[in-house]
Design an enzyme around this catalytic site. Structure first.
Site, short mmCIF file in Angstrom:
data_model
loop_
_atom_site.label_atom_id
_atom_site.label_comp_id
_atom_site.label_asym_id
_atom_site.label_seq_id
_atom_site.Cartn_x
_atom_site.Cartn_y
_atom_site.Cartn_z
N CYS A 96 8.98 -4.85 15.42
CA CYS A 96 8.72 -3.90 16.51
C CYS A 96 7.37 -4.26 17.12
O CYS A 96 6.41 -4.52 16.40
CB CYS A 96 8.74 -2.47 15.99
SG CYS A 96 10.30 -2.04 15.22
N CYS A 108 3.14 8.39 1.17
CA CYS A 108 3.86 7.47 2.05
C CYS A 108 4.06 6.14 1.32
O CYS A 108 3.10 5.52 0.88
CB CYS A 108 3.01 7.28 3.31
SG CYS A 108 3.74 6.16 4.49
N CYS A 114 3.97 -2.48 16.15
CA CYS A 114 3.75 -2.20 14.72
C CYS A 114 3.03 -3.36 14.06
O CYS A 114 3.44 -4.52 14.18
CB CYS A 114 5.10 -1.95 14.04
SG CYS A 114 4.96 -1.82 12.25
N CYS A 134 7.74 -6.86 7.15
CA CYS A 134 9.00 -6.36 7.73
C CYS A 134 9.53 -7.40 8.69
O CYS A 134 8.75 -8.03 9.42
CB CYS A 134 8.74 -5.04 8.46
SG CYS A 134 10.25 -4.34 9.19
N SER A 176 13.47 6.20 13.93
CA SER A 176 12.42 5.71 14.84
C SER A 176 13.09 5.35 16.15
O SER A 176 13.73 4.31 16.28
CB SER A 176 11.74 4.48 14.24
OG SER A 176 10.98 4.86 13.12
N LEU A 177 12.93 6.21 17.13
CA LEU A 177 13.65 6.05 18.40
C LEU A 177 12.75 5.34 19.42
O LEU A 177 13.08 4.27 19.90
CB LEU A 177 14.07 7.44 18.89
CG LEU A 177 15.14 7.50 19.97
CD1 LEU A 177 16.42 6.82 19.53
CD2 LEU A 177 15.41 8.95 20.35
N HIS A 178 11.66 5.98 19.79
CA HIS A 178 10.60 5.40 20.63
C HIS A 178 10.95 5.10 22.08
O HIS A 178 10.08 4.72 22.86
CB HIS A 178 9.99 4.15 19.99
CG HIS A 178 9.62 4.32 18.54
ND1 HIS A 178 9.09 5.50 18.03
CD2 HIS A 178 9.71 3.47 17.48
CE1 HIS A 178 8.88 5.33 16.73
NE2 HIS A 178 9.24 4.14 16.38
N GLU A 184 0.81 -1.20 0.00
CA GLU A 184 0.00 0.00 0.00
C GLU A 184 0.85 1.26 0.00
O GLU A 184 1.98 1.26 0.47
CB GLU A 184 -0.92 0.00 1.23
CG GLU A 184 -1.91 -1.12 1.15
CD GLU A 184 -2.88 -1.14 2.30
OE1 GLU A 184 -3.69 -2.08 2.34
OE2 GLU A 184 -2.83 -0.24 3.14
N ASN A 226 -1.11 4.75 17.29
CA ASN A 226 -2.32 4.56 16.51
C ASN A 226 -2.88 3.19 16.86
O ASN A 226 -2.31 2.16 16.47
CB ASN A 226 -1.94 4.63 15.02
CG ASN A 226 -3.09 5.14 14.22
OD1 ASN A 226 -4.14 4.52 14.17
ND2 ASN A 226 -2.89 6.30 13.63
N GLU A 229 11.20 -1.82 6.24
CA GLU A 229 12.34 -1.04 6.72
C GLU A 229 13.21 -0.70 5.50
O GLU A 229 13.88 -1.57 4.94
CB GLU A 229 13.11 -1.87 7.76
CG GLU A 229 14.50 -1.37 8.11
CD GLU A 229 14.57 0.11 8.48
OE1 GLU A 229 13.78 0.56 9.32
OE2 GLU A 229 15.44 0.82 7.91
N CYS A 241 0.78 4.47 9.58
CA CYS A 241 2.05 3.79 9.29
C CYS A 241 2.09 2.47 10.05
O CYS A 241 1.64 2.37 11.17
CB CYS A 241 3.22 4.64 9.75
SG CYS A 241 3.44 6.07 8.73
N1 SAH Z 1 10.49 0.77 9.14
C1 SAH Z 1 10.63 2.17 9.18
C2 SAH Z 1 9.59 2.91 8.36
C3 SAH Z 1 8.17 2.42 8.41
S1 SAH Z 1 7.28 2.60 9.92
C4 SAH Z 1 10.66 2.67 10.61
O1 SAH Z 1 10.31 1.91 11.50
O2 SAH Z 1 11.08 3.81 10.80
C5 SAH Z 1 7.03 4.37 9.99
C6 SAH Z 1 6.82 4.89 11.41
O3 SAH Z 1 5.53 4.46 11.93
C7 SAH Z 1 7.85 4.40 12.42
O4 SAH Z 1 8.31 5.46 13.22
C8 SAH Z 1 7.05 3.42 13.24
O5 SAH Z 1 7.60 3.21 14.50
C9 SAH Z 1 5.69 4.06 13.28
N2 SAH Z 1 4.60 3.18 13.68
C10 SAH Z 1 4.45 1.87 13.44
N3 SAH Z 1 3.29 1.41 13.97
C11 SAH Z 1 2.70 2.46 14.56
C12 SAH Z 1 1.48 2.65 15.28
N4 SAH Z 1 0.62 1.66 15.47
N5 SAH Z 1 1.20 3.89 15.75
C13 SAH Z 1 2.04 4.92 15.54
N6 SAH Z 1 3.20 4.81 14.85
C14 SAH Z 1 3.52 3.59 14.38
FE1 SF4 Z 2 9.38 -2.70 10.58
FE2 SF4 Z 2 9.26 -0.04 10.96
FE3 SF4 Z 2 7.25 -1.64 11.73
FE4 SF4 Z 2 9.55 -1.73 13.05
S1 SF4 Z 2 8.16 0.02 12.90
S2 SF4 Z 2 8.35 -3.51 12.38
S3 SF4 Z 2 10.99 -1.43 11.39
S4 SF4 Z 2 7.92 -1.29 9.64
#
Ligand code: SAH
Ligand code: SF4
Length: 384
Positions: free
Chosen positions: A148, A137, A151, A144, A247-249, A124, A323, A194, A366
């Site tokens: 994480c 986007c 995610c 992936c 993506s630090l978190h 998508e 989200n 990623e 995302c």
């Molecule tokens: N893999 C890459 C890019 C894709 S994810 C990465 O992780 O940076 C893009 C962003 O969406 C990342 O910062 C990820 O942590 C965030 N993300 C993933 N799932 C999410 C969710 N449920 N709510 C908010 N952000 C989320």
């Molecule tokens: Fe992959 Fe980015 Fe999702 Fe982590 S946040 S699982 S790196 S898509």
């Protein structure tokens, strides 16, 4: 998918989505052994390929413009190419790397495009209108591998890398779906996958996006989001001037280890050192994404740790309310908690915005892309 504006409370557009019937007839041909996907080529590669066919070199530039300025979807549309050359292209190349399978639009205008690839897998891309900006986007992989915990894509696991053609064709297909006066203005690698795990295909796609004869985007309008795969990060800084989002978190290994398994390979100290050494063009800053998860990483004490961690780095912070999706095991914090977190950062003179989720009515956030088509519903995820 997020819009970079200050948080103004709950989403104004929680409402229902509606379906726009898919217009794509399944016109895709199967790639035969001797065919090439033409959109895998950068301009210099296309020039070499054209030369090999004993065609005149200017043909490559002409072709490139057909692909990325006119967005042709059939060689018949290229009337400026000779009939014999068109026949060779028809038999020797595959023009379309993906087809539109479905399209959904949220009440806020966010549009999710579902594409089917040649092997039947789905990816998508999400268009977020915020006039005059229109941000697309992009996905870089099907699924992936990095898992994480918060995610949805991570819960699906890895299926395969996308090829360059499958990445750039997301831009071509969405652009040709828009009214002529609407241009995609920004590209972000924040969809499925990623991007640095698929380094060669992604950087080759970026080369086509940056090429003045190709998609002709400015490097200021392309952002790559990554968990921070350090070897590839070093290469990227040296090779391409695009914007970087990390993506630090979490600001401590104990929590990041739990949220993002990759942290056990590249812990925070190494990641921060790579960020400090990143070859950042003048006036650019690294964006640090921080998904706020209630009771996990949203405490004021953790905001203070984040300030300390980012000390000395040209940084800005995007705070992203989690989200929510069913069975994730996580929740987004209260408005009050998010503002308190932000306040710590801004008091320390860090630019910190809270982003409002877009397209939540169509699961266009995302990390929540293409879940239903490729797989089962993700299993409940254990909360850390
Ligand atoms: N893999 C890459 C890019 C894709 S994810 C990465 O992780 O940076 C893009 C962003 O969406 C990342 O910062 C990820 O942590 C965030 N993300 C993933 N799932 C999410 C969710 N449920 N709510 C908010 N952000 C989320
Ligand atoms: Fe992959 Fe980015 Fe999702 Fe982590 S946040 S699982 S790196 S898509």
């Amino acid at each position: 998918m997020y819009k970079s504006i200050r948080h103004t409370g709950e989403s104004r557009y929680p409402g229902p989505f509606f379906w726009i019937p898919a217009f794509a007839g399944m016109t895709m041909r199967w790639l035969s052994m001797n065919q090439v996907r033409i959109k895998n080529f950068t301009l210099p590669q296309l020039e070499a390929w054209v030369e090999n066919l004993a065609e005149r070199p200017f043909r490559a530039r002409q072709l490139f413009r057909q692909l990325y300025v006119r967005h042709v979807t059939s060689w018949d549309e290229c009337s400026d190419l000779s009939k014999s050359f068109r026949n060779r292209l028809e038999s020797g190349t595959l023009l379309n790397a993906l087809e539109l399978a479905d399209k959904r639009q949220d009440a806020d205008g966010t549009t999710k495009y579902l594409f089917v690839l040649q092997d039947g897998l789905h990816i998508e891309a999400v268009l977020i209108p915020d006039p005059p900006r229109h941000t697309l986007c992009l996905s870089s992989q099907v699924g992936c591998a990095l898992g994480c915990r918060f995610c949805r894509t991570g819960a699906l696991g890895f299926q395969r890398h996308l090829q360059t053609a499958e990445i750039v064709d997301q831009v071509c297909r969405v652009q040709s779906d828009l009214a002529p006066e609407v241009r995609i203005s920004n590209l972000v690698f924040m969809g499925m996958g990623e991007p640095l795990a698929n380094y060669d295909a992604v950087t080759q796609a970026i080369a086509i996006m940056l090429d003045a004869n190709g998609l002709a985007f400015s490097h200021r309008r392309i952002t790559l989001s990554t968990v921070g795969l350090i070897p590839q990060l070093r290469r990227l800084g040296a090779e391409l001037p695009v914007n970087l989002a990390i993506s630090l978190h979490a600001a401590e290994d104990r929590i990041r280890d739990q949220l993002m398994p990759i942290n056990r390979t590249y812990p925070l100290r190494e990641l921060m050192e790579a960020c400090r050494n990143y070859l950042l063009p003048a006036r650019k800053r690294i964006t640090f994404e921080y998904v706020l998860l209630e009771g996990v990483n949203d405490r004021v004490s953790q905001a203070h740790k984040l300030v300390k961690l980012l000390h000395g780095i040209r940084a800005k912070v995007n705070l992203i309310p989690f989200n929510e999706y069913p069975n994730s095991g996580y929740r987004k914090p209260s408005e009050e908690q998010m503002l308190a977190f932000q306040e710590v950062l801004t008091s320390a003179h860090l630019t910190a915005t809270i982003r409002r989720s877009r397209g939540s009515g169509i699961n266009a956030a995302c990390g929540q892309l293409a879940a239903q088509r490729n797989h089962k519903t993700p299993a409940p995820v254990k909360r850390v």
